[in-house]
Design an enzyme around this catalytic site. Sequence first.
Site, short mmCIF file in Angstrom:
data_model
loop_
_atom_site.label_atom_id
_atom_site.label_comp_id
_atom_site.label_asym_id
_atom_site.label_seq_id
_atom_site.Cartn_x
_atom_site.Cartn_y
_atom_site.Cartn_z
N ASP A 9 0.87 -1.17 0.00
CA ASP A 9 0.00 0.00 0.00
C ASP A 9 0.91 1.23 0.00
O ASP A 9 2.12 1.12 0.26
CB ASP A 9 -0.89 -0.04 1.25
CG ASP A 9 -1.68 1.22 1.47
OD1 ASP A 9 -2.38 1.65 0.53
OD2 ASP A 9 -1.58 1.79 2.57
N ASP A 11 -0.19 5.17 0.94
CA ASP A 11 -0.45 6.15 2.00
C ASP A 11 -0.55 5.47 3.36
O ASP A 11 -1.32 4.53 3.54
CB ASP A 11 -1.76 6.89 1.72
CG ASP A 11 -1.75 7.59 0.38
OD1 ASP A 11 -1.21 8.70 0.30
OD2 ASP A 11 -2.27 7.02 -0.60
N ASP A 169 -1.61 -0.63 5.99
CA ASP A 169 -1.83 -0.03 7.31
C ASP A 169 -3.27 -0.05 7.77
O ASP A 169 -3.56 0.46 8.85
CB ASP A 169 -1.33 1.43 7.30
CG ASP A 169 -2.23 2.32 6.47
OD1 ASP A 169 -2.47 2.00 5.28
OD2 ASP A 169 -2.70 3.35 7.00
#
Length: 221
Positions: A9, A11, A169
């Site tokens: 991922d 961001d 995240d």
Amino acid sequence: MKVSAVVFDLDGTLVDSRPDIATAVNRMRAELVLPALDMPAVGAMMGGGSRVLARRALADAAVLGAADFERAHGSFLEHYAAVCTAATRPYEGVAELLAGCMRRWPLALLTNKPMAMTRALVEALGWAGCFRTVVGGDTLPYRKPDGRSLMAVATGLAVAPAEVLLVGDSRIDAETANAAGAAFVWVEWGYAAEADRRGLASGLSARTPAALARFLDALGQ
């Protein structure tokens, strides 16, 4: 665990993009005469793509019709395109993490950020040679948490989804990996909502990029 490729991922995982996204969100809100939001509030709204972010960021606005929302969303995209590389930076240790992973596996990037901004950021950070495949939120007809997004990345890397490790995240990332039958590692330094953190912590997790690098080094031996 057999790992043939690692997918990241963006961001909250590799970069902290909240400053630039908050700037764009607040410029959009200012056009509607709404007060600015602080950076943690904006960070908590991220993860579902630009349309989801815009809706969350305008939750306190007067009722917006479809056309008004589309204008506001378009305004956000214009503002974000103008600033997306201004203050976004990699987390400490991410450069070393990527360098180590590149020596062992093909890497890919899977994000819900629009592709134009994703590409601009990857190029600005000097990461164009790191990832064999880059998929943004508008690259495919579906996006995370739809498992088909990760399966498409696996196909592009010529590996089975079951041999892919997704690093992210958020709960959305975890759901994506689960839907695709891939492994998942949660990075604790990102933007996960407080309500999601307990569940995410019950699986594989890493507290810092350096800790994640050590975990991946062990897998690669």
